[in-house]
Write an enzyme that holds these catalytic residues in place. Structure first.
Site, PDB file in Angstrom:
ATOM      1  N   SER A 116     139.849  -5.195  -8.238  1.00 37.62           N
ATOM      2  CA  SER A 116     139.088  -5.244  -6.987  1.00 37.62           C
ATOM      3  C   SER A 116     139.529  -6.358  -6.040  1.00 37.62           C
ATOM      4  O   SER A 116     139.268  -6.279  -4.841  1.00 37.62           O
ATOM      5  CB  SER A 116     137.591  -5.414  -7.286  1.00 37.62           C
ATOM      6  OG  SER A 116     137.088  -4.305  -7.982  1.00 37.62           O
ATOM      7  N   THR A 181     134.836  -8.364  -4.735  1.00 38.32           N
ATOM      8  CA  THR A 181     134.700  -7.626  -3.473  1.00 38.32           C
ATOM      9  C   THR A 181     133.990  -8.431  -2.388  1.00 38.32           C
ATOM     10  O   THR A 181     134.529  -8.593  -1.290  1.00 38.32           O
ATOM     11  CB  THR A 181     134.012  -6.277  -3.709  1.00 38.32           C
ATOM     12  OG1 THR A 181     134.796  -5.520  -4.642  1.00 38.32           O
ATOM     13  CG2 THR A 181     133.861  -5.491  -2.423  1.00 38.32           C
ATOM     14  N   PHE A 291     119.402 -12.716  -6.382  1.00 40.38           N
ATOM     15  CA  PHE A 291     118.319 -12.060  -7.117  1.00 40.38           C
ATOM     16  C   PHE A 291     118.534 -11.974  -8.627  1.00 40.38           C
ATOM     17  O   PHE A 291     117.665 -11.480  -9.338  1.00 40.38           O
ATOM     18  CB  PHE A 291     118.099 -10.670  -6.525  1.00 40.38           C
ATOM     19  CG  PHE A 291     117.791 -10.698  -5.059  1.00 40.38           C
ATOM     20  CD1 PHE A 291     116.566 -11.165  -4.606  1.00 40.38           C
ATOM     21  CD2 PHE A 291     118.739 -10.313  -4.123  1.00 40.38           C
ATOM     22  CE1 PHE A 291     116.279 -11.225  -3.252  1.00 40.38           C
ATOM     23  CE2 PHE A 291     118.467 -10.364  -2.759  1.00 40.38           C
ATOM     24  CZ  PHE A 291     117.232 -10.822  -2.332  1.00 40.38           C
ATOM     25  N   HIS A 462     140.399   0.902 -14.714  1.00 39.92           N
ATOM     26  CA  HIS A 462     140.486   1.517 -13.395  1.00 39.92           C
ATOM     27  C   HIS A 462     141.486   2.664 -13.423  1.00 39.92           C
ATOM     28  O   HIS A 462     142.310   2.766 -14.331  1.00 39.92           O
ATOM     29  CB  HIS A 462     140.934   0.497 -12.352  1.00 39.92           C
ATOM     30  CG  HIS A 462     139.959  -0.615 -12.153  1.00 39.92           C
ATOM     31  ND1 HIS A 462     140.258  -1.746 -11.428  1.00 39.92           N
ATOM     32  CD2 HIS A 462     138.684  -0.784 -12.577  1.00 39.92           C
ATOM     33  CE1 HIS A 462     139.218  -2.558 -11.412  1.00 39.92           C
ATOM     34  NE2 HIS A 462     138.248  -1.993 -12.110  1.00 39.92           N
TER      35      HIS A 462
END
Length: 502
Positions: A116, A181, A291, A462
């Site tokens: 990524s 990302t 969070f 991937h």
């Protein structure tokens, strides 16, 4: 204005799809039905006109690991959850109605199958780089410790350009905000795993990724940063707000959440759903939300979280409300990061429900923005080895075993055993050895079921195939054909009238 599609034109395309779905639910699919459906689609396509205007806003959605097979299976799963659906196959996710679609080549500067870090770097800077590196040129060796070398070859991101031009910026992710990302949007480093100072080896002069989020030295800094990764921002002496028996991970003693509050006026830091809901976008200029200590919960598990977490849709909506206060415009990146994690775990159910959640977030963004001035791009950084196989009859549960048309029982393999529609080329779901077990008594639709894998690996890998790009709004017609992944940046920058790399 001439050349710009109106909401009516986009709505016509949506209604064309919707009419096909409605007909599929209510009538027998005769040859006349399919011919009429095709003609309706032709008419909708003929009404489309390229929007040659420029964008005030850009929203980039990234489904991490969301390859074509993931989109197809998620489309069917969502469709099969709806009452009176023909079978799920004819359903469309919100972004699949996009008027312009292309494919992106995902290879990195040094690998056929990428991770990524280089893929998102290509998307957000226009420059391909090596695996494991964020927003630097391929001249930088992975884990290069010399900050001068890293800074020499760092490449400017679209968000950094946006801040220089007076626009507001935001990053939203269900992964850690310091994960590859989201980090590629604001950080420049030779190692994606250097998320806090605790991961950086001795002698390295490169700043950790969490620190770079606070040291974002362009414009007013990021206005919105929402996701997971709380431990990367808190000292190892500070108890976590949600799990008091656990602590932060930083060794340098810095509490970056407090620094956010002192660094930005009219700012807020929240760690739970109640705090998030209480934030007034009109009264808040900078919002940091962390969070979870690590990644946020999967959508399937989110409602069981101790402190409560907002959904991807809710975070997207809040971010748009905050950023749209800037009359000059904004750039927002929204990542559904846990599609990728579920695939690595060989858990198709959570990967697909995360994809549906991304579709919900895109739908909300389409509702809240004007297609005349907002370019919305939906894509993936890479794919996975996820497969849809066999010859299941139409409407067969996508999470279930293969049952062919006209057959009373399940389809069998060469050993006389039933097999599931969904699987992986490799991963933790390998059940080989003395022969694969029968799946007849197994609930393959259970959220915790791991799909079968052909090659045993602790973590599924991937895939290297091209991934789709879906686009709405100004300059979206420039997405066509098969392009290098770095082309995505070029279109977004062009739509904003930015010069590449400046």
């Amino acid at each position: 204005m001439r050349g710009k599609p109106s909401k009516k034109i986009l709505l016509a395309a949506v209604l064309s799809v919707a009419s096909t779905l409605s007909a599929a639910e209510q009538v027998i699919e005769t040859p006349a039905f399919w011919l009429e459906s095709g003609q309706n689609s032709i008419k909708a396509a003929a009404r489309l006109k390229a929007n040659n205007g420029f964008a005030k806003n850009v929203i980039l959605f990234v489904g991490d690991g969301m390859g074509v097979s993931t989109i197809t299976a998620a489309r069917i799963l969502e469709g099969q959850s709806r009452p009176n659906n023909r079978g799920g196959e004819e359903n469309s996710l919100s972004f699949e109605i996009a008027p312009y679609v292309a494919l992106a080549k995902t290879y990195s500067a040094n690998q056929q199958t990428p991770d990524s870090a280089p893929t998102m770097s290509a998307i957000i800077t226009g420059v391909k780089t090596n695996d494991g590196e964020l927003s630097v040129g391929m001249q930088v060796a992975r884990q290069e410790k010399n900050a001068e070398v890293v800074n020499t070859y760092k490449v400017k991101t679209l968000l950094e350009q946006a801040e220089e031009h007076g626009l507001s910026t935001g990053v939203v992710s269900t992964a850690r905000l310091t994960h590859a990302t989201p980090a590629a949007c604001y950080a420049h480093t030779s190692e994606r795993d250097w998320e806090s100072d605790a991961q950086i080896p001795a002698g390295a002069g490169v700043k950790d990724i969490a620190r770079q989020l606070l040291d974002f030295g362009y414009g007013n800094g990021l206005e919105v940063a929402l996701g997971g990764g709380r431990s990367m921002f808190l000292p190892n002496s500070t108890p976590d707000q949600e799990d008091s028996d656990k602590f932060g991970g930083r060794k340098d003693g810095l509490d970056l959440t407090q620094r956010w509050l002192t660094q930005y006026p009219k700012s807020a830091y929240v760690f739970n759903k109640a705090g998030f809901d209480a934030v007034d976008p009109q009264q808040t200029e900078h919002l940091l939300g962390l969070f979870e200590r690590s990644h946020m919960e999967y959508e399937h598990d989110r409602l069981g979280d101790k402190a409560g977490e907002p959904s991807l849709t809710e975070m997207t909506e809040k971010a748009i409300d905050m950023l749209s206060k800037n009359k000059k415009g904004y750039v927002l990146m929204v990542e559904s990061g846990r599609i990728d994690h579920a695939h690595h775990a060989g858990n198709a159910y959570r990967a697909l429900t995360e994809t549906v959640a991304l579709s919900d977030a895109v739908r909300k963004a389409l509702e809240k923005t004007n297609p005349k001035d907002t370019l919305i791009v939906v894509t993936a950084d890479h794919s996975h080895t996820f497969t849809i196989a066999g010859y299941p009859q139409r409407g067969n549960p996508i999470m279930g075993l293969v049952k062919q048309p006209g057959e009373a029982g399940f389809a069998k393999d060469s050993n006389g055993l039933p097999y599931a529609t969904l699987g992986y080329a490799n991963g933790p779901g390998y059940r080989g050895g003395n022969g694969r077990p029968g799946l007849s008594p197994v609930d393959t639709a259970h959220p915790d079921f791991l799909q079968e894998a052909a090659v045993p690996l602790g973590s599924e890998t991937h895939g290297a195939e091209d991934v789709p790009i879906f686009a709405f709004g100004p300059q979206s017609h420039l997405f066509h054909g098969v392009q290098e992944q770095s082309y995505i940046y070029q279109v977004m920058a062009h739509a904003l009238r930015f010069k590449a790399g400046r």
